[in-house]
Scaffold this motif. Structure first.
Motif, mmCIF file in Angstrom:
data_model
loop_
_atom_site.group_PDB
_atom_site.id
_atom_site.type_symbol
_atom_site.label_atom_id
_atom_site.label_comp_id
_atom_site.label_asym_id
_atom_site.label_seq_id
_atom_site.Cartn_x
_atom_site.Cartn_y
_atom_site.Cartn_z
ATOM 1 N N ARG A 1 -8.305 -4.266 5.178
ATOM 2 C CA ARG A 1 -9.186 -3.582 6.125
ATOM 3 C C ARG A 1 -10.331 -2.942 5.356
ATOM 4 N NH1 ARG A 1 -6.435 -1.926 10.646
ATOM 5 N NH2 ARG A 1 -4.252 -2.416 10.646
ATOM 6 N N SER B 1 3.341 -4.437 0.365
ATOM 7 C CA SER B 1 4.079 -4.241 1.616
ATOM 8 C C SER B 1 3.907 -5.450 2.512
ATOM 9 C CB SER B 1 3.523 -3.035 2.355
ATOM 10 O OG SER B 1 4.182 -1.891 1.973
ATOM 11 N N ASP B 2 4.953 -5.700 3.307
ATOM 12 C CA ASP B 2 4.827 -6.754 4.309
ATOM 13 C C ASP B 2 3.953 -6.251 5.446
ATOM 14 O OD1 ASP B 2 6.527 -8.310 2.884
ATOM 15 O OD2 ASP B 2 8.303 -7.899 4.089
ATOM 16 N N THR B 3 3.326 -7.188 6.115
ATOM 17 C CA THR B 3 2.643 -6.846 7.368
ATOM 18 C C THR B 3 2.624 -8.074 8.251
ATOM 19 O OG1 THR B 3 0.722 -5.741 8.336
ATOM 20 C CG2 THR B 3 0.264 -7.384 6.660
ATOM 21 N N TRP B 4 2.213 -7.873 9.480
ATOM 22 C CA TRP B 4 2.235 -8.963 10.454
ATOM 23 C C TRP B 4 0.825 -9.165 10.958
ATOM 24 C CZ3 TRP B 4 5.404 -12.665 11.479
ATOM 25 C CH2 TRP B 4 5.318 -13.368 12.664
ATOM 26 N N SER C 1 0.205 -11.445 17.264
ATOM 27 C CA SER C 1 0.888 -10.682 18.312
ATOM 28 C C SER C 1 2.352 -10.511 17.918
ATOM 29 C CB SER C 1 0.789 -11.428 19.635
ATOM 30 O OG SER C 1 1.589 -12.586 19.577
ATOM 31 N N LEU D 1 3.682 -13.768 8.928
ATOM 32 C CA LEU D 1 4.077 -12.707 8.011
ATOM 33 C C LEU D 1 3.117 -12.737 6.820
ATOM 34 C CD1 LEU D 1 6.302 -10.575 7.749
ATOM 35 C CD2 LEU D 1 7.543 -12.177 6.330
ATOM 36 N N SER E 1 0.233 -6.799 2.939
ATOM 37 C CA SER E 1 -0.816 -5.851 3.252
ATOM 38 C C SER E 1 -1.484 -5.427 1.951
ATOM 39 C CB SER E 1 -0.171 -4.662 3.940
ATOM 40 O OG SER E 1 -1.008 -3.570 3.885
ATOM 41 N N ARG F 1 -3.322 -2.940 -0.397
ATOM 42 C CA ARG F 1 -3.465 -1.485 -0.506
ATOM 43 C C ARG F 1 -4.919 -1.104 -0.787
ATOM 44 N NH1 ARG F 1 0.716 2.232 -0.486
ATOM 45 N NH2 ARG F 1 2.649 1.133 -0.145
ATOM 46 N N ARG G 1 -9.840 -6.024 10.565
ATOM 47 C CA ARG G 1 -8.965 -6.460 9.485
ATOM 48 C C ARG G 1 -9.194 -7.941 9.251
ATOM 49 N NH1 ARG G 1 -3.086 -7.322 11.698
ATOM 50 N NH2 ARG G 1 -3.580 -8.057 13.772
#
Lengths: 271, 295
Positions: free
Chosen positions: A102, A143-146, A149, A155, A158, A160, A195
């Protein structure tokens, strides 16, 4: 040797020679790695520091652990072979999933504008003997993120770090590769860059003469109709990497053209 | 007239049976065995060829369909080898259907439920489902029942009819899952600080998805605590790890930060003006016999 920025030409990757019974020791950012050559097996241990932005680069091959403050890892993994050779190779790899990042503050690209943003993503270290890959270890486990929806999506990891406008604000770290993205907005409305998912498994790694690592230049064009953007990859190292050399091909080379994959959700600019 | 017809039929049947030689029997048996064997081989080959493209469940259905159809064909050919007229069998089938239908209502219901299940596809082979009070991995979906393997490694057979009638929860349908931890903190605690600590716990755990964002939901003022729900998301395969790690970490961090997780409290309220209840501990002063201690 420990280096400060900018990076020198010392590389932690490549081929290293170890005699039987000798130990190699690498510090790459937050990752500390030991590799030991025995008669019939390779042994390796790793440890990661809590600080994800730790900026270490130290290569000791062979390494004499006596008198060192660094203790050997308590647990080692072993890879049995008929007879170990003298060469072990460390190769950098990009993450095995896309990385979502982001901007630090809400960021918009007005109609008709084209901007460059920079993003650095963490690397994985792959241990190779001959043509066989023994193991892979992340320098830092993001870290994992999605991305998508709750019922459909992908998967991802993320990031940092935030997207940066200015290359001077991007720190060149030995355990991260930098990507330059050009974002062009051809629509009549502002493009909100909330993002962004960067498909790093499809990107290669290039080493600049100063030792910093780069991926290909990625261009994203937002067109008038629809949420999906057209994406293309530059060939060879990006301009910022100077006379960069290819050191790692993509994990998952594109089988189809990049354009057709956009519609499979490979690359989406935040909605 | 009717009797004559019956006698004729019986005579024909006896004549047919008498005309069958041992060679005919052997031929019929050979056709049946070879037919069944070929069907099995073809079914197995076809299903393994298409398994990657159509999925495990469809390939299993295809294998069974080929096997059943092939076996039926082989059976028909075997009867043909014995010069048996299939029209007789089909005529008898009508009467038999009624008789069998009455006798096997449950089985028929299960079969029909099974067909609906296959059509609706609420789950597939390998999915983790919760049916009634049973949670397990789907091993097979058959005509009469589905087979589950529970996590403590027990084989469970559930009739299709029960599956159709029950609520079925497919835990492995979507790639991400949410874990809700109910946590209560003492009334004296600063809720903003508690929120900050909880979000930090989520942020530090790499298995906890950054997006969808972790949630902290106020659940109400409880008897002894302010009740909160801490909801974190994880990839399906990491769900159990995240669940255990979150509970451990919340307890550890609350202890470090001095945040109290209270146990039930009772406050005695004696009237409009609540003064502390005076408590006096009196030692036994009864020196005379029969005098009881006063308090």
């Amino acid at each position: 040797m420990t280096i400060a920025e900018p990076l020198k030409s010392t590389n932690w990757w490549g081929k290293f020679e170890l005699e039987e019974g000798e130990l190699g020791h690498w510090c790459v950012g937050p990752l500390e790695l030991w590799i030991r050559r025995a008669n019939q097996d390779w042994r390796y241990g790793s440890k990661r520091s809590e600080n994800p932005v730790e900026n270490r680069l130290q290569v000791d091959v062979p390494w004499n652990s006596r008198g060192s403050e660094r203790a050997l890892p308590e647990e080692e993994a072993r890879f049995g072979v008929a007879k170990t050779g003298s060469t072990i190779e460390l190769a950098p790899l990009l993450a095995d999933r896309p990385v979502v990042a982001r901007p630090a503050v809400p960021f918009f690209v007005p109609p008709g504008e084209k901007v460059d943003v920079f993003l650095s993503t963490p690397l994985w270290v792959q241990l190779r003997v001959g043509k066989s890959a023994l193991a892979e270890v992340p320098c830092f486990r993001p870290s994992d993120t999605w991305f998508g929806s709750n019922t459909r999506g992908e998967l991802s990891y993320s990031s940092r770090t935030h997207l940066r406008r200015n290359l001077a604000n991007v720190e060149h770290r030995p355990h991260r590769a930098i990507s330059c993205l050009s974002i062009e907005n051809n629509a009549k409305e502002n493009l909100a860059l909330e993002r962004l998912s960067l498909p790093v498994p499809q990107l290669s790694i290039f080493a600049s003469p100063t030792g910093s690592l780069w991926t290909e230049h990625v261009s994203v064009r937002n067109e008038e109709d629809g949420d999906l953007s057209e994406v293309s990859l530059g060939k060879g190292p990006p301009r910022e990497a100077g006379n960069g050399k290819l050191i790692a091909p993509p994990r998952s080379p594109l089988g189809r053209s990049f354009g057709s994959l956009i519609f499979g959700g490979l690359f989406e600019v935040g909605n | 007239m009717l009797i004559e017809e019956r006698l004729t039929e019986t005579a024909e049947a006896v004549a047919w049976y008498a005309n069958i030689t041992a060679l005919d029997w052997a031929r019929a048996a050979a056709v049946l065995i070879v037919g069944w064997w070929i069907s099995r081989l073809v079914a197995s080959r076809v299903s393994s060829l298409v398994a990657d493209r159509v999925g495990l469940q469809t390939s299993m259905l295809l294998r069974r369909a080929i096997l059943y159809l092939g076996t039926l064909l082989a059976f028909t050919f075997a009867l043909h080898q014995l010069n048996f007229s299939l029209t007789v069998l089909l005529g008898a089938a009508g009467v038999l259907t009624v008789a069998i239908g009455f006798a096997s209502q449950t089985s028929a219901s299960n079969i029909i439920s099974g067909l609906f299940l296959l059509g609706e596809r609420p789950f597939s082979l390998g999915d983790i489902v919760q049916i009634g009070g049973t949670t397990g991995e789907v091993l097979s979906i058959d005509l009469l029942s589905i087979h589950l393997r529970t996590f403590d490694n027990i084989f469970v057979r559930i009739p299709n009819e029960s599956v159709i009638k029950s609520e079925v929860r497919t835990l492995s349908r979507f790639p991400i899952r949410r874990y809700d931890l109910q946590v209560g903190v003492a009334y004296k605690e600063d809720i903003a600080k508690v929120r900050k600590v909880l979000l930090d716990i989520a942020d530090r755990n790499p298995l906890c998805l950054e997006e969808p964002h972790p949630l902290i939901i106020f659940q109400g003022f409880g008897d002894s605590s302010v009740n909160l729900q801490f909801s974190v998301w994880a990839a399906r395969e990491n769900f159990l790890d995240l669940r255990n790690q979150t509970a451990d970490e919340v307890k550890r961090r609350f202890e470090e930060e001095g945040i109290e997780i209270p146990f039930p409290h009772r406050t005695l309220y004696s009237g409009a003006v609540t003064a502390p209840h005076p408590v006096h501990v009196l030692h036994s002063v009864g020196t005379e016999a029969g005098q009881s201690p006063s308090s």
